[in-house]
Design a protein around this motif. Structure first.
Motif, mmCIF file in Angstrom:
data_model
loop_
_atom_site.group_PDB
_atom_site.id
_atom_site.type_symbol
_atom_site.label_atom_id
_atom_site.label_comp_id
_atom_site.label_asym_id
_atom_site.label_seq_id
_atom_site.Cartn_x
_atom_site.Cartn_y
_atom_site.Cartn_z
ATOM 1 N N ALA A 243 0.774 -1.077 -0.209
ATOM 2 C CA ALA A 243 -0.119 -0.029 -0.087
ATOM 3 C C ALA A 243 0.986 1.371 -0.152
ATOM 4 O O ALA A 243 0.474 2.058 -0.594
ATOM 5 N N ARG A 244 2.116 1.309 0.822
ATOM 6 C CA ARG A 244 2.731 2.405 0.851
ATOM 7 C C ARG A 244 3.600 2.408 -0.637
ATOM 8 O O ARG A 244 3.662 3.756 -1.227
ATOM 9 N N HIS A 245 3.945 1.414 -1.203
ATOM 10 C CA HIS A 245 4.782 1.556 -2.574
ATOM 11 C C HIS A 245 3.998 1.930 -3.426
ATOM 12 O O HIS A 245 4.376 2.793 -4.460
ATOM 13 N N LEU A 246 2.464 1.727 -3.586
ATOM 14 C CA LEU A 246 1.670 2.347 -4.667
ATOM 15 C C LEU A 246 1.103 3.580 -4.053
ATOM 16 O O LEU A 246 0.291 4.161 -4.968
ATOM 17 N N ARG A 247 1.465 4.259 -2.991
ATOM 18 C CA ARG A 247 0.836 5.421 -2.448
ATOM 19 C C ARG A 247 -0.513 5.486 -2.577
ATOM 20 O O ARG A 247 -1.284 6.473 -2.797
ATOM 21 N N LEU A 248 -1.067 4.194 -1.917
ATOM 22 C CA LEU A 248 -2.498 4.242 -1.676
ATOM 23 C C LEU A 248 -3.088 4.886 -0.652
ATOM 24 O O LEU A 248 -4.130 5.247 -0.285
ATOM 25 N N VAL A 249 -2.096 5.010 0.210
ATOM 26 C CA VAL A 249 -2.466 5.504 1.802
ATOM 27 C C VAL A 249 -1.260 6.474 2.006
ATOM 28 O O VAL A 249 -0.096 6.726 1.554
ATOM 29 N N PRO A 250 -1.516 7.352 3.210
ATOM 30 C CA PRO A 250 -0.497 8.233 3.710
ATOM 31 C C PRO A 250 0.685 7.730 4.338
ATOM 32 O O PRO A 250 0.568 6.522 4.638
ATOM 33 N N GLU A 251 1.627 8.344 4.275
ATOM 34 C CA GLU A 251 2.691 7.810 5.062
ATOM 35 C C GLU A 251 2.468 7.369 6.363
ATOM 36 O O GLU A 251 3.382 6.308 6.882
ATOM 37 N N ASP A 252 1.590 7.997 7.023
ATOM 38 C CA ASP A 252 1.547 7.546 8.340
ATOM 39 C C ASP A 252 0.191 6.682 8.765
ATOM 40 O O ASP A 252 -0.727 6.888 9.909
ATOM 41 N N ALA A 253 -0.317 5.918 7.831
ATOM 42 C CA ALA A 253 -1.470 5.486 7.700
ATOM 43 C C ALA A 253 -1.723 4.177 8.607
ATOM 44 O O ALA A 253 -0.660 3.667 8.907
ATOM 45 N N GLN A 254 -2.965 4.047 9.242
ATOM 46 C CA GLN A 254 -3.096 3.037 10.004
ATOM 47 C C GLN A 254 -4.492 2.100 9.335
ATOM 48 O O GLN A 254 -5.482 2.717 8.883
ATOM 49 N N LEU A 255 -3.736 0.823 8.923
ATOM 50 C CA LEU A 255 -4.819 0.011 8.123
ATOM 51 C C LEU A 255 -5.557 -1.021 8.865
ATOM 52 O O LEU A 255 -5.069 -1.506 9.820
ATOM 53 N N THR A 256 -6.817 -1.205 8.510
ATOM 54 C CA THR A 256 -7.298 -2.544 9.070
ATOM 55 C C THR A 256 -7.691 -3.439 8.201
ATOM 56 O O THR A 256 -8.146 -3.244 7.104
ATOM 57 N N ILE A 257 -7.340 -4.615 8.457
ATOM 58 C CA ILE A 257 -7.624 -5.848 7.697
ATOM 59 C C ILE A 257 -8.358 -6.931 8.138
ATOM 60 O O ILE A 257 -8.174 -7.420 9.368
ATOM 61 N N HIS A 258 -9.657 -7.073 7.733
ATOM 62 C CA HIS A 258 -10.629 -8.362 8.232
ATOM 63 C C HIS A 258 -10.297 -9.422 7.337
ATOM 64 O O HIS A 258 -10.345 -9.332 6.185
ATOM 65 N N GLN A 259 -10.056 -10.537 7.985
ATOM 66 C CA GLN A 259 -9.658 -11.901 7.388
ATOM 67 C C GLN A 259 -10.437 -12.969 8.099
ATOM 68 O O GLN A 259 -10.961 -12.863 9.382
ATOM 69 N N GLY A 260 -10.725 -13.950 7.421
ATOM 70 C CA GLY A 260 -11.191 -15.129 8.163
ATOM 71 C C GLY A 260 -12.795 -15.153 8.091
ATOM 72 O O GLY A 260 -13.246 -16.133 8.475
ATOM 73 N N HIS A 261 -13.346 -13.968 7.954
ATOM 74 C CA HIS A 261 -15.037 -13.930 7.992
ATOM 75 C C HIS A 261 -15.509 -14.885 6.981
ATOM 76 O O HIS A 261 -16.532 -15.772 7.655
ATOM 77 N N ASP A 262 -15.071 -15.392 5.680
ATOM 78 C CA ASP A 262 -15.567 -16.144 4.852
ATOM 79 C C ASP A 262 -15.469 -17.539 5.408
ATOM 80 O O ASP A 262 -16.032 -18.587 4.672
ATOM 81 N N MET A 263 -14.312 -17.965 6.302
ATOM 82 C CA MET A 263 -14.257 -19.140 6.834
ATOM 83 C C MET A 263 -14.856 -19.435 8.070
ATOM 84 O O MET A 263 -14.760 -20.355 8.745
ATOM 85 N N GLY A 264 -15.682 -18.551 8.510
ATOM 86 C CA GLY A 264 -16.138 -18.642 9.840
ATOM 87 C C GLY A 264 -15.145 -18.419 10.987
ATOM 88 O O GLY A 264 -15.640 -18.562 12.269
ATOM 89 N N ARG A 265 -13.972 -17.627 10.845
ATOM 90 C CA ARG A 265 -13.210 -17.470 11.896
ATOM 91 C C ARG A 265 -12.455 -16.090 11.747
ATOM 92 O O ARG A 265 -11.847 -15.696 11.269
#
Length: 289
Positions: A243-265
Motif C-alpha cells: 500500500a505504501r509502495h503504490l501510495r494508496l495511503v498516507p505515510e502515517d496510515a493505520q490500516l485495518t484488515i478483516h480476514q477469516g470471515h468467509d471461513m467462519g473465523r
C-alpha cells in the motif's frame, strides 16, 4: 491461564491470534522451550497439531538477555521463514509469563522486535517486520494464478495492480474488484501449489478494498498443506509495504484488515505505517485455547 498439551519432550501451548474470541482468529501452537527438539521433532509436533503454523522458542544469541529468543516456525509440511500470527501468539504467551514490554525475536527471516501491552483487559502484541520490499509480478505468473483461482482478469481492481510483496516471506497480492469475487473462493489446490513453489510464495494475499484504509483479505496457503489461512500477519505486513509502495495511503496510515470471515473465523489485523520507518508494524490480540 492457557491450556497446555504435553508431549514426551515439550509443552505445547495453544493460542488463537488476531481475535478476542476462541471461535475466531488463527490458531497456533507455541513451544516456549524447544531446546530438546530437533527439526524432525518440531515438524512432527506441528503436523500433529494441524495448525497452519506453530512456533518454537530457544534461547537467543545473547545469553544474558532474558527477553531475547530464537524463534522458528513450522507448518504441518515444512519450516517457514516467518509467520506473523504465530509471532503474535508467542509474544502474548511471553507477556503472560514475563510481563508486558519488549522482546527480541530472532527468526530465519531476521530480527523481529515485538512489544506486548495490556489493552481493555487483554494482551495485545505489535511486531515490527524485517525491511520489506515490493517486486513486479510477471504477467504470465499472474495469468497462471488467476487460472488456478478460476478468476478472470476483468475481475481484478485495476487501481491495485498485482505485485509480489515481502516482509519476511513472499506473497502475490491480487485485488478483487468486488466483495463477492473475494467471497467466492474455490481454487485448484495442486495447480496453485505448483505455481507458489516455483515462485517461492508463502501465500496469495487476495484483497478487496472497502474504504481507503479498510481491507478484506483471504490467503490460500497450499504450500503449508492448508487450503486457507484465517489470519496472516506476515501477509498483512507485506500488504502494508504494498500500500505504501503504490501510495494508496498516507505515510502515517493505520490500516485495518478483516480476514477469516468467509471461513467462519473472523480475524482483525491492525497495520501501521510510520513516516521514515521502512518496517511495517502489525498488531493483534491472542487468546489461549
Amino acid at each position: 491461564m492457557s491450556s497446555a498439551r504435553t508431549t514426551p519432550t515439550a509443552e505445547v501451548l495453544h493460542y488463537s491470534a488476531f481475535a478476542a474470541d476462541p471461535s475466531g482468529g488463527n490458531p497456533a501452537g507455541v513451544v516456549l522451550d524447544a531446546s530438546a527438539l530437533d527439526d524432525d521433532a518440531m515438524i512432527a509436533v506441528a503436523a500433529g497439531l494441524g495448525y497452519s503454523e506453530s512456533a518454537f522458542l530457544t534461547p537467543g544469541p545473547d545469553p544474558d538477555d532474558s527477553r531475547s529468543f530464537t524463534l522458528r516456525f513450522f507448518s504441518p509440511k515444512a519450516e517457514v521463514d516467518f509467520c506473523g500470527h504465530a509471532t503474535v501468539a508467542t509474544a502474548v504467551a511471553l507477556g503472560e509469563r514475563f510481563g508486558t514490554g519488549r522482546f527480541d525475536l530472532h527468526t530465519p527471516a531476521g530480527r523481529v522486535p515485538v512489544t506486548v501491552r495490556e489493552e481493555n483487559g487483554a494482551l495485545k502484541a505489535t511486531l515490527t517486520s524485517v525491511p520489506p520490499r515490493v517486486d513486479e509480478a510477471d504477467p504470465d505468473d499472474v495469468a497462471e494464478a488467476l487460472a488456478a483461482l478460476g478468476w478472470k482478469a476483468g475481475e481484478l481492481d485495476s487501481a491495485l495492480p498485482p505485485k509480489i510483496a515481502f516482509a519476511g516471506v513472499r506473497h502475490l497480492v491480487l485485488a478483487a474488484a468486488n466483495r463477492q469475487r473475494l467471497a467466492d473462493l474455490d481454487y485448484d489446490f495442486d495447480r496453485l501449489l505448483a505455481l507458489m513453489r516455483r515462485l517461492d510464495l508463502t501465500t496469495l494475499q487476495l484483497v478487496w478494498r472497502e474504504t481507503p484504509t479498510v481491507f478484506h483479505a483471504r490467503d490460500p496457503f497450499p504450500v503449508g498443506g492448508v487450503v486457507e489461512d484465517p489470519a496472516t500477519g506476515a501477509a498483512a505486513a507485506a500488504f502494508g509495504a504494498y500500500a505504501r509502495h503504490l501510495r494508496l495511503v498516507p505515510e502515517d496510515a493505520q490500516l485495518t484488515i478483516h480476514q477469516g470471515h468467509d471461513m467462519g473465523r473472523p480475524s482483525l489485523l491492525e497495520v501501521a505505517l510510520l513516516p521514515g520507518e521502512a518496517s511495517i508494524r502489525v498488531s493483534g490480540t491472542a487468546i489461549p485455547l
